[in-house]
Design an enzyme around this catalytic site. Structure first.
Site, short mmCIF file in Angstrom:
data_model
loop_
_atom_site.label_atom_id
_atom_site.label_comp_id
_atom_site.label_asym_id
_atom_site.label_seq_id
_atom_site.Cartn_x
_atom_site.Cartn_y
_atom_site.Cartn_z
N HIS A 182 0.82 -1.22 0.00
CA HIS A 182 0.00 0.00 0.00
C HIS A 182 0.84 1.26 0.00
O HIS A 182 0.45 2.28 -0.56
CB HIS A 182 -0.97 -0.01 1.17
CG HIS A 182 -2.20 -0.78 0.85
ND1 HIS A 182 -2.36 -2.09 1.19
CD2 HIS A 182 -3.28 -0.44 0.12
CE1 HIS A 182 -3.50 -2.53 0.71
NE2 HIS A 182 -4.10 -1.55 0.05
N CYS A 488 -9.51 -1.56 -10.76
CA CYS A 488 -9.02 -0.45 -9.95
C CYS A 488 -7.71 -0.78 -9.25
O CYS A 488 -7.24 -0.01 -8.41
CB CYS A 488 -10.08 0.00 -8.94
SG CYS A 488 -10.55 -1.28 -7.77
C1 PEP Z 1 -6.63 -4.29 -5.21
O1 PEP Z 1 -6.49 -5.23 -4.44
O2 PEP Z 1 -6.25 -4.30 -6.42
C2 PEP Z 1 -7.28 -3.04 -4.76
C3 PEP Z 1 -7.59 -2.07 -5.59
O3 PEP Z 1 -7.48 -2.92 -3.42
P1 PEP Z 1 -6.33 -2.58 -2.35
O4 PEP Z 1 -5.07 -2.30 -3.10
O5 PEP Z 1 -6.83 -1.43 -1.55
O6 PEP Z 1 -6.27 -3.85 -1.55
#
Ligand code: PEP
Ligand code: MG
Length: 535
Positions: A182, A488
């Site tokens: 993240h 996304c």
């Molecule tokens: C993903 O897992 O691709 C996503 C968009 O969610 P996050 O990165 O917040 O887990």
């Protein structure tokens, strides 16, 4: 100084050139112990310095953030907090051990409280503990890093990243970490160049360094030649970026004229400050775990935050994901501590359904905000259809409750993230209004390669035929059933992957605001009919 080139993994493109600001995690660090009187003084000085720092911070904050700092000031000002630490010093403990023990007791008390408010406050106490410890141990605070410098350390948490002022540039070099973590995602969103996984060599980095976030390299002690090269590369990168940005407001069509919608991923209003709303097709993902972490039970504040996003989007769809806590996004007092493998544990919708009291508050705030504009609710980490149906029942219930209370509200479209392979393979079993592929998690689960591990990062390949086949399956289901399918995850903003994603059938991507221009530029290069990596 001799020039040295270190290799790691590219995590966020761009060139950074500046002084290294070494960030050492506190861990179990210790220092030489002095006589009792000096240990007492060390603790007193550290508490006073921490109090001064948070008091200075308080002046610039409002709302929930001001409350948190107010709470910290009150605690630091209260002798009861330091009493047992001073007692331990009298018994011969060094200041850092005495403070750690005293705070462990205090934090334990908050964590075990029946009241979720106090449980959530345990994170604020941990913050105070670390602030004071940094002063005792003589470790610099991250926020003291000169703006524009390159943060160098073993690892960096998303909250530490968010606490740094990136407005003057800078970069990140980590010994550990992963391109799909993240914090890497946040770095890409803000355009902060980042290299991860350089290994223990990070400890020997000092002075001015050059960071190439696209190549994954770090040069220490750069020669005048390397500096000149870095400058000219930065110039070329800047020029390419300027060309992409000049066309950012235009729609994105492939070479053969197929339109692709491009939305943005946000974690709050700070991400859209100064961003031209007309350049995007709406908000495809709002990560609320960063937004409402301190407001899990504050319906009014959540409503306000969602309403602000709708106001900004001015009629464009705003997709708000319910809390995706867990995995590498723990919320103290809410997520389960000590899970052996948090990524395969209780996270996302699993946790929300375990905490219906907290979940209802978020759904109420969302249903109220939905009266103001086209708000869509998206559920993270959905594995089985019953999770969607349970949420639908809860949502309908809170809407009924709001109507009885006479408040304005609406029943928003309810969609799911597709990021668990079992859900991708059985996508037609879900009666969702829309689907959004979370390629970060889908890839980590499908390739058995943890998104926060640098050693396995090369395995986490979105172009793996197994991952692309799942993406194609979901896209085909959307086309056949007339339901929107977007992507996304970070892959959507990666120019190297965009052709394969479009060939797999996707026509909507949602990317970090900082990557919208380059994403559109990459889409314009794609010849859909041309051969290439296909699903
Ligand atoms: C993903 O897992 O691709 C996503 C968009 O969610 P996050 O990165 O917040 O887990
Ligand atoms: Mg995810």
């Amino acid at each position: 100084m001799v020039e040295r080139r270190l290799s790691g993994l590219p995590a966020s493109p761009g060139l950074a050139f500046g002084p290294a600001a070494i960030f050492r995690a506190i861990g179990e660090a210790t220092r030489a112990k002095g006589p009792v009187a000096s240990e007492r003084q060390t603790l007193a000085d550290a508490v006073a310095a921490a109090l001064e720092a948070v008091t200075a911070l308080a002046g610039s904050l409002e709302g929930e953030a001001a409350d948190i700092v107010g709470f910290q000031i009150a605690l630091l000002d209260d002798d009861a907090l330091t009493e047992s630490a001073y007692a331990a010093i009298e018994r011969g403990e060094p200041a850092e051990t005495a403070w750690r023990q005293a705070m462990a007791e205090e934090i334990g008390g908050y964590e075990n409280s029946d009241d979720p408010y106090f449980r959530a406050r345990s994170a604020d106490l941990a913050d105070i503990r670390d602030r004071v410890l940094r002063h005792i141990l003589g470790l610099p605070e991250l926020t003291q890093a000169k703006t524009g410098s390159v943060i160098v350390g073993e690892d960096l948490s998303p909250s530490a990243f968010l606490g740094i002022d990136w407005s003057q540039g800078g970069g990140i070099v980590l010994g550990a970490g992963s391109p799909s973590s993240h914090v890497a995602m946040l770095a890409r969103g803000r355009g902060v160049p980042m290299v991860v996984g350089i290994g223990p060599d990070w400890r020997s980095v000092f002075g001015v360094i050059v960071v190439d976030g696209a190549a994954g390299t770090v040069v220490t002690g750069p020669s005048p030649d390397s500096v000149a090269k870095a400058r000219s590369q930065a110039g070329a990168l800047g020029a390419a970026r300027a060309r992409a940005e000049a066309r950012m407001g235009e729609p994105a069509l492939t070479r053969d004229g197929t339109p692709v919608a491009v939305m943005i991923n946000v974690a709050g209003m700070a991400d859209v400050a100064g961003f031209p709303v007309a350049a995007c097709d709406g908000i495809g993902l709002t990560r609320t775990e960063f937004l409402v972490e301190q407001a899990l039970r504050d319906e009014a504040l959540q409503y306000e935050l969602y309403a602000q996003l709708l106001g900004w989007a001015a009629g464009r769809p705003v997709t708000i994901r319910t809390l995706d806590a867990g995995g590498d996004k723990p919320i103290p007092g809410y997520t389960i501590a000590g899970e052996s493998n948090p990524f395969l544990g209780l996270r996302g919708i699993r946790l929300s359904l375990r905490h219906p009291d907290v979940f209802r508050i978020q759904l109420r705030a969302l249903a109220r905000a939905a009266a103001l504009g086209p708000l869509k609710i998206m559920l993270p980490m959905v594995t089985a259809p019953h999770e969607l149906e349970q949420t639908r029942a809860l949502l309908e219930d809170v809407v009924g409750e709001l109507l009885t209370e006479g408040g304005a509200c609406a029943l928003p479209a309810l969609g799911i993230m597709v990021e668990v392979p079992a859900a991708a393979m059985a996508v037609d079993a879900f009666d969702a209004a829309f689907f959004s592929i979370g390629s970060n998690d889908l890839t980590q689960y499908a390739t058995a390669a943890s998104r926060d591990g640098s050693e396995v990062a090369p395995y986490a390949d979105v172009l793996h035929p197994g991952v692309l086949a799942m993406i194609a399956r979901v896209a085909a289901h959307g086309a056949a059933s007339g339901r929107e399918v977007s992507l996304c995850g970070d892959a959507g903003g990666d120019p190297r992957l965009i052709a394969a994603l479009l060939r797999a059938g996707l026509r909507t991507l949602s990317v970090s605001p900082g990557l919208l221009a380059v994403t559109k530029a990459a889409i314009r290069e794609v010849e859909l009919a041309a051969p290439g990596p296909a699903a």
